[in-house]
Design a protein around this motif. Structure first.
Motif, PDB file in Angstrom:
ATOM      1  N   MET A 110       0.556  -1.151  -0.155  1.00  0.00           N
ATOM      2  CA  MET A 110       0.109   0.101   0.598  1.00  0.00           C
ATOM      3  C   MET A 110       0.733   1.127   0.123  1.00  0.00           C
ATOM      4  N   LYS A 111       0.415   2.091  -1.303  1.00  0.00           N
ATOM      5  CA  LYS A 111       1.491   3.272  -0.901  1.00  0.00           C
ATOM      6  C   LYS A 111       1.107   4.471  -0.506  1.00  0.00           C
ATOM      7  N   LYS A 112       1.166   5.246   0.114  1.00  0.00           N
ATOM      8  CA  LYS A 112       1.826   6.182   1.427  1.00  0.00           C
ATOM      9  C   LYS A 112       1.567   7.646   0.751  1.00  0.00           C
ATOM     10  N   PRO A 113       1.065   8.514   0.898  1.00  0.00           N
ATOM     11  CA  PRO A 113       1.014   9.734   0.263  1.00  0.00           C
ATOM     12  C   PRO A 113       2.565  10.330   0.990  1.00  0.00           C
ATOM     13  N   LEU A 114       2.584  11.357   0.029  1.00  0.00           N
ATOM     14  CA  LEU A 114       3.817  12.387   0.607  1.00  0.00           C
ATOM     15  C   LEU A 114       2.873  12.678   1.505  1.00  0.00           C
TER      16      LEU A 114
ATOM     17  N   SER B  77      -6.296   6.495   1.412  1.00  0.00           N
ATOM     18  CA  SER B  77      -6.310   7.245   0.643  1.00  0.00           C
ATOM     19  C   SER B  77      -7.613   8.609   0.718  1.00  0.00           C
ATOM     20  N   LYS B  78      -7.540   9.468  -0.025  1.00  0.00           N
ATOM     21  CA  LYS B  78      -8.035  10.678   0.139  1.00  0.00           C
ATOM     22  C   LYS B  78      -9.032  11.096  -0.176  1.00  0.00           C
ATOM     23  N   GLU B  79      -9.860  11.549   0.506  1.00  0.00           N
ATOM     24  CA  GLU B  79     -11.720  11.623  -0.833  1.00  0.00           C
ATOM     25  C   GLU B  79     -12.403  13.292  -0.002  1.00  0.00           C
ATOM     26  N   GLU B  80     -12.814  13.842  -0.376  1.00  0.00           N
ATOM     27  CA  GLU B  80     -14.192  14.730  -1.058  1.00  0.00           C
ATOM     28  C   GLU B  80     -15.517  14.511  -0.793  1.00  0.00           C
ATOM     29  N   ILE B  81     -16.375  14.449   0.216  1.00  0.00           N
ATOM     30  CA  ILE B  81     -17.464  14.035  -0.481  1.00  0.00           C
ATOM     31  C   ILE B  81     -18.349  15.525   0.177  1.00  0.00           C
ATOM     32  N   PHE B  82     -19.793  14.760  -0.533  1.00  0.00           N
ATOM     33  CA  PHE B  82     -21.122  15.968  -0.739  1.00  0.00           C
ATOM     34  C   PHE B  82     -22.517  14.584  -0.309  1.00  0.00           C
ATOM     35  N   ARG B  83     -22.950  14.849   0.975  1.00  0.00           N
ATOM     36  CA  ARG B  83     -24.061  14.385   1.692  1.00  0.00           C
ATOM     37  C   ARG B  83     -24.819  15.279   2.106  1.00  0.00           C
ATOM     38  N   VAL B  84     -26.528  14.564   1.504  1.00  0.00           N
ATOM     39  CA  VAL B  84     -27.810  15.039   1.616  1.00  0.00           C
ATOM     40  C   VAL B  84     -28.815  14.103   2.075  1.00  0.00           C
ATOM     41  N   GLY B  85     -29.536  13.752   3.103  1.00  0.00           N
ATOM     42  CA  GLY B  85     -30.525  13.081   3.911  1.00  0.00           C
ATOM     43  C   GLY B  85     -31.256  13.721   5.164  1.00  0.00           C
TER      44      GLY B  85
ATOM     45  N   ALA C  46      -3.406  14.386  11.321  1.00  0.00           N
ATOM     46  CA  ALA C  46      -1.860  12.776  11.242  1.00  0.00           C
ATOM     47  C   ALA C  46      -1.293  13.428  10.106  1.00  0.00           C
ATOM     48  N   ASP C  47      -0.088  12.513  10.298  1.00  0.00           N
ATOM     49  CA  ASP C  47       0.814  12.455   9.413  1.00  0.00           C
ATOM     50  C   ASP C  47       0.756  12.720   8.469  1.00  0.00           C
ATOM     51  N   ALA C  48      -0.199  12.428   7.685  1.00  0.00           N
ATOM     52  CA  ALA C  48      -0.715  12.635   6.006  1.00  0.00           C
ATOM     53  C   ALA C  48      -1.309  13.849   6.144  1.00  0.00           C
ATOM     54  N   GLY C  49      -2.625  14.490   6.649  1.00  0.00           N
ATOM     55  CA  GLY C  49      -2.236  15.991   6.445  1.00  0.00           C
ATOM     56  C   GLY C  49      -4.369  15.608   7.578  1.00  0.00           C
ATOM     57  N   PRO C  50      -4.551  17.009   7.742  1.00  0.00           N
ATOM     58  CA  PRO C  50      -6.129  16.753   7.889  1.00  0.00           C
ATOM     59  C   PRO C  50      -7.289  16.328   7.924  1.00  0.00           C
ATOM     60  N   SER C  51      -7.814  16.297   8.450  1.00  0.00           N
ATOM     61  CA  SER C  51      -8.876  15.358   7.717  1.00  0.00           C
ATOM     62  C   SER C  51     -10.572  16.002   8.730  1.00  0.00           C
ATOM     63  N   ILE C  52     -11.273  16.687   7.425  1.00  0.00           N
ATOM     64  CA  ILE C  52     -12.737  17.295   8.188  1.00  0.00           C
ATOM     65  C   ILE C  52     -13.963  16.206   8.501  1.00  0.00           C
ATOM     66  N   GLN C  53     -15.047  16.720   9.078  1.00  0.00           N
ATOM     67  CA  GLN C  53     -16.313  16.230   8.907  1.00  0.00           C
ATOM     68  C   GLN C  53     -16.793  17.147   9.375  1.00  0.00           C
TER      69      GLN C  53
ATOM     70  N   TYR D 251      -9.208  11.629   4.581  1.00  0.00           N
ATOM     71  CA  TYR D 251      -8.514  10.539   5.008  1.00  0.00           C
ATOM     72  C   TYR D 251      -9.215   9.521   5.942  1.00  0.00           C
ATOM     73  N   ALA D 252      -9.233   8.560   5.886  1.00  0.00           N
ATOM     74  CA  ALA D 252      -9.954   7.192   6.615  1.00  0.00           C
ATOM     75  C   ALA D 252     -10.685   7.254   6.634  1.00  0.00           C
ATOM     76  N   GLU D 253     -11.551   8.043   6.556  1.00  0.00           N
ATOM     77  CA  GLU D 253     -13.611   7.773   6.267  1.00  0.00           C
ATOM     78  C   GLU D 253     -14.107   6.318   6.462  1.00  0.00           C
ATOM     79  N   ARG D 254     -12.473   5.434   5.699  1.00  0.00           N
ATOM     80  CA  ARG D 254     -13.385   4.276   5.437  1.00  0.00           C
ATOM     81  C   ARG D 254     -12.402   3.486   6.153  1.00  0.00           C
ATOM     82  N   LEU D 255     -12.459   1.932   6.655  1.00  0.00           N
ATOM     83  CA  LEU D 255     -10.763   1.570   6.215  1.00  0.00           C
ATOM     84  C   LEU D 255     -10.665   0.801   5.687  1.00  0.00           C
ATOM     85  N   LYS D 256     -11.401   0.266   4.825  1.00  0.00           N
ATOM     86  CA  LYS D 256     -10.524  -0.624   3.031  1.00  0.00           C
ATOM     87  C   LYS D 256      -9.701   0.042   2.816  1.00  0.00           C
TER      88      LYS D 256
END
Length: 419
Positions: A1-5, A406-414, A363-370, A397-402
């Motif tokens: 598994m490749k780590k980001p910079l 991987s860095k993700e950017e997601i917008f949801r409504v419900g 984290a070392d990889a960078g910040p995450s916000i929800q 990062y790490a919203e999902r364990l699997k």
């Protein structure tokens, strides 16, 4: 598994900036209306109505509070979700907790200007309390009242009593077999959210509850009250691909937990509404096998402080620190590099209005916000729909364990049931 910079840019795409701007514009509009219907609960007059029938020792007992608002603005308060009461006979006294029976899901009570609210509470009367019992509120100003309590009914007499009552409403009889149901309550937010950006393949839902292991007749001022803080909890977060034909679940996180809660530590500061500390042990895994398996464990501590802003607005600050225990080193050895060791929760809003809840991890990889923005829909349907409109934004990062690296950017409504 490749780590980001390790050196992560703090640049966000224009799309992200627009989404964040939407959150704060909507929240600011709600904050402007905070003064329209608000007042402090301490301006009210409180009257106790004792149980109208003989109470039974060792069984649930109900009484009524009439909260009068002589002011010119509505009182909207969370002070009445539960109350501590002192019951006693002669020199024998016990302090017990009474739970509001018809309080809104978020614990708020509205007392209209120039009017009153009728509130019903239930507590378990101690087994040895029979005769003329006095009842006094611990933290709210009111006059004490008296009521009569009788010994428990023998099993044979109880069966004859039930037989004479005739047919019961569905649910009443079943509740007799669920005496511990009152110890079950919501924990983390419960919601169902549709993926908007990048799309429906990022849909998500979460269920969560907690269960109080010990309860009355422990005296809240005695040594037995130490057991009162133990809770079990369970949270499940599932990531659902509603874009695909077969609608698969991409990943899920199953999080059983044991924690201890100290719900009240008095700081004697007028601007601090509540302060407590929670700490515990949590397991998290995705239930998969082979190369897709992910699991870890945390031991954490989380102080929780709620600050009064202006009258009926509150700010909750809850920093959470944890260490990893028995982390799975085969498939996610570097999980800490992407999830970190610290989460700062900031929640601001009104109990029956807009609420913005943010979680920020470093984290070392960078910040995450929800960021979660919610608003109750009750007022739009004549108090007939008990749901929240819910918007969620995630970037990191790490919203999902699997795919935690991987860095993700997601917008949801419900919609959400609790927030």
């Amino acid at each position: 598994m490749k780590k980001p910079l390790r050196s992560v840019s703090m640049y966000y795409p224009l799309k992200s900036i627009r989404l964040i701007a939407v959150f704060f514009v909507i929240f600011a509009l709600g904050a402007i209306s905070l003064h329209l219907t608000s007042a402090r609960a301490d301006t009210s007059n409180i009257f106790i109505v004792p149980p109208q029938e003989n109470a039974v020792a060792g069984q649930p007992t109900r009484f009524t509070l009439f909260v009068q608002n002589p002011g010119t603005t509505d009182i909207i308060s969370k002070d009445y979700d539960s109350v501590m009461v002192t019951v006693g006979i002669d020199d024998q006294k016990r302090v017990v907790k009474a739970i509001g029976m018809e309080i809104a899901p978020d614990g708020t009570v509205t007392v209209p200007a120039g009017g009153f609210a009728k509130l019903t509470y239930e507590f378990e009367l101690p087994q040895d309390m029979t005769g003329t019992v006095s009842l006094t509120l611990e933290d709210l100003k009111s006059s004490p009242v008296l009521f009569a309590a009788v010994p428990p009914v023998e099993p044979q007499d109880r069966e004859e009593e039930h037989a004479s009552q005739g047919q019961l409403v569905i649910g009443e009889k079943q509740n007799e077999f669920q005496p511990f149901l009152k110890n079950l309550s919501a924990y983390e937010p419960v919601y169902f959210l549709f993926g908007v950006d990048p799309g429906l393949e990022k849909s998500k839902f979460q269920v969560s509850f907690k269960y109080k292991l010990f309860n009355a007749p422990f005296d809240s001022r005695g040594l037995n009250s130490l057991l009162d803080g133990f809770h079990l909890a369970y949270t499940q977060t599932s990531y659902w691909d509603l874009e695909s034909t077969s609608k698969p679940f991409n990943d899920s996180s199953y999080k059983p937990e044991l924690f201890y809660l100290v719900p009240k530590i008095d700081l004697d500061l007028p601007w601090v509404k509540t302060f407590g500390v929670q700490g515990g042990f949590q397991h998290e895994s995705n239930g998969k096998s082979g190369e897709d398996s992910r699991s870890t464990n945390y031991i954490y501590i989380k102080p929780i402080m709620q600050i009064s802003l202006f009258e009926n607005a509150y700010l909750t600050v809850a920093p959470k620190l944890w260490v990893y225990v028995m982390n799975e080193d085969e498939n996610n050895p570097d999980l800490a590099d992407f999830r970190g060791y610290f989460d700062l929760q900031l929640q601001a809003g009104r109990p029956m209005g807009l609420c913005l809840d943010t979680h920020t991890r470093w984290a070392d990889a960078g910040p995450s916000i929800q960021a979660d923005l919610s608003y109750p829909l009750t007022s739009f349907f004549n108090n007939g729909l008990n749901l929240y409109l819910h918007l969620q934004y995630f970037n990191g990062y790490a919203e999902r364990l699997k795919e935690y690296s991987s860095k993700e950017e997601i917008f949801r409504v419900g919609f959400s049931l609790s927030r």
